[in-house]
Design an enzyme around this catalytic site. Sequence first.
Site, PDB file in Angstrom:
ATOM      1  N   GLU B 244     -43.185   5.267  99.880  1.00 16.32           N
ATOM      2  CA  GLU B 244     -42.426   3.810  99.803  1.00 16.32           C
ATOM      3  C   GLU B 244     -41.197   3.922 100.134  1.00 16.32           C
ATOM      4  O   GLU B 244     -40.483   3.022 100.700  1.00 16.32           O
ATOM      5  CB  GLU B 244     -42.837   3.342  98.519  1.00 16.32           C
ATOM      6  CG  GLU B 244     -42.191   1.920  98.196  1.00 16.32           C
ATOM      7  CD  GLU B 244     -42.785   1.027  96.822  1.00 16.32           C
ATOM      8  OE1 GLU B 244     -43.882   0.972  96.867  1.00 16.32           O
ATOM      9  OE2 GLU B 244     -41.955   1.019  96.220  1.00 16.32           O
ATOM     10  N   ARG B 270     -14.159 -15.157 116.195  1.00 17.82           N
ATOM     11  CA  ARG B 270     -13.434 -16.138 115.166  1.00 17.82           C
ATOM     12  C   ARG B 270     -11.999 -15.615 115.253  1.00 17.82           C
ATOM     13  O   ARG B 270     -11.651 -14.578 114.872  1.00 17.82           O
ATOM     14  CB  ARG B 270     -14.016 -15.739 113.819  1.00 17.82           C
ATOM     15  CG  ARG B 270     -13.112 -16.680 112.583  1.00 17.82           C
ATOM     16  CD  ARG B 270     -13.427 -17.969 112.656  1.00 17.82           C
ATOM     17  NE  ARG B 270     -12.907 -18.706 111.694  1.00 17.82           N
ATOM     18  CZ  ARG B 270     -12.731 -20.240 111.683  1.00 17.82           C
ATOM     19  NH1 ARG B 270     -13.588 -20.844 112.387  1.00 17.82           N
ATOM     20  NH2 ARG B 270     -12.380 -20.678 110.287  1.00 17.82           N
ATOM     21  N   GLN B 281      -6.841  -4.917 110.550  1.00 20.53           N
ATOM     22  CA  GLN B 281      -7.299  -4.039 109.857  1.00 20.53           C
ATOM     23  C   GLN B 281      -8.490  -4.063 108.800  1.00 20.53           C
ATOM     24  O   GLN B 281      -9.449  -3.387 108.630  1.00 20.53           O
ATOM     25  CB  GLN B 281      -6.326  -2.923 109.532  1.00 20.53           C
ATOM     26  CG  GLN B 281      -6.851  -1.613 109.525  1.00 20.53           C
ATOM     27  CD  GLN B 281      -5.677  -0.455 109.134  1.00 20.53           C
ATOM     28  OE1 GLN B 281      -4.705  -0.713 108.192  1.00 20.53           O
ATOM     29  NE2 GLN B 281      -5.466   0.489 109.891  1.00 20.53           N
TER      30      GLN B 281
END
Lengths: 82, 381
Positions: B244, B270, B281
């Site tokens: 799992e 953007r 940065q």
Amino acid sequence: MDTKNAIRDFITHEMLRHALETPLGDDDQLVESGIIDSLGVMTLLSFLEERYALQISGDDLIPDNFSSISSIASLVEMRRTS
Amino acid sequence: MNFTFTPDQVAMRKTIVDFARQELNPGAAERDRQSLFSRQLWDKCAAMHLLALPFPEQYGGDGFDFVTTVAVYHALGYACKDAGLLHALTAQLICGLQIVLFASDEQKAALLPDLAAGRLIYAQAMTEPGSGSDAFAMHTSAQKTESGYLLNGAKTMISNAPVADRVLLFAVSDSEKKAFGGISCFIVARDAAGFSAGKAMDKLGLRTLTNGELVFSDCQVPASALIGRAGQGAMLFTEAMEWERTLIPACLLGEQERILEESVRYARERRAFGQSIGEFQAVAHKLARMKMNAELGALALYSAAALKDQHKRAALETSTAKLFISESLKQAALDAVQLRGGYGYMTEYEAERELRDSIASTLYSGTSEMQLNLIARLTGV
Ligand SMILES: Cc1cc2nc3c(=O)[nH]c(=O)nc-3n(C[C@H](O)[C@H](O)[C@H](O)COP(=O)(O)OP(=O)(O)OC[C@H]3O[C@@H](n4cnc5c(N)ncnc54)[C@H](O)[C@@H]3O)c2cc1C
């Protein structure tokens, strides 16, 4: 080193977090005394499978097979010969 | 060591990406809003063999190796925006793997074909109201009777529980031995007398996955319901967790890669203060960290998967992969909201859903704290 001593050595040095007052005996109860639990078995299995180049799975993964150093050694011998 | 996918794996991943984008993504936001598990999409996934991949062909599976299964679910996580549905699928596969590893040949023949075809839905029930991380402190009991076992107790938060046809139930069969040797695993059918499932619990995220309570009240099951041997439950569960903690992180890593890709695109497009925000940065470093975590996550994931493929013990490697990938995903999802500014917070866009979905990943399948405990122990601390 024979199988029982190799198993004893691994449990004592790799699995136990604190030193034992007396060395583990062949028939000391590992599960009942809490020395081995389900995760501990997985750790021990990694060691056994690698050292003896065998695979232990399915039906062999039952607590009885890990109850003592003797029973673990028997399981290893059984898987080595099968 | 070879870190590349085979041509077959590449082709399968491409097919799955196209499938997820075309078939699974439309309506994902609405299903999330309505907390809707879609049986129709489940069936589509089953028709794509997503529930059959790792199982032996003789039982209706496809017989693929585990690395290939992981590679497919990694691609699915990348392309599919319905993280709840993915979790439902992986819960089914984990139940199937436990049956493959521990059930008798008769049980495999009886159970696996319906599981692999997705005809019946499975749930794995361990957690109880009073025991989660301390899973083996459970109280649900399995009392031996002449004809089998009598089950009593309750489980909670179980994935797929409200829609499950079959449950892999862990219960105390020998209270003297309790944790190790005292727990057994049973298969219980939905129509068993004394067995009932509660309503789906409302959740923060993964809302298309159903989670709920299961109640066993003098529920009699035959001896043939026992999976593996009596007392083997804790070992069975411990083994199952290794599979799992590889399969689920495969989806999580894919999600992380999608978040990275979308965040890079957004950071390029953007603009603020006359430049793209990616040129700041502070933003670029978030993306660099996401990339680094995705690369390292892939190494951890495939090294764990390769070990499980060889049926080797991999408790350390699988816990490491689960911990690292889930924590990285949660951080990536949070950063993705941050770098989108206010838009990241609006439900109209996907970043907020990805964040909500990501939070559960550090809780289920062992919390991050429990993974650290386990790693510490396996490191010899
Ligand atoms: C989406 C989702 C799906 C799930 N699906 C399933 C399922 O299919 N089957 C199933 O059986 N369960 C499932 N669960 C339950 C899940 O496994 C448990 O929630 C999880 O194991 C934690 O248990 P708990 O919620 O009882 O928290 P607790 O165990 O009460 O823990 C509470 C907090 O204490 C911390 N803590 C506890 N013990 C320690 C410790 N020793 N050291 C350090 N910190 C500790 C935990 O890390 C946690 O932060 C699911 C949960 C979620 C959210």
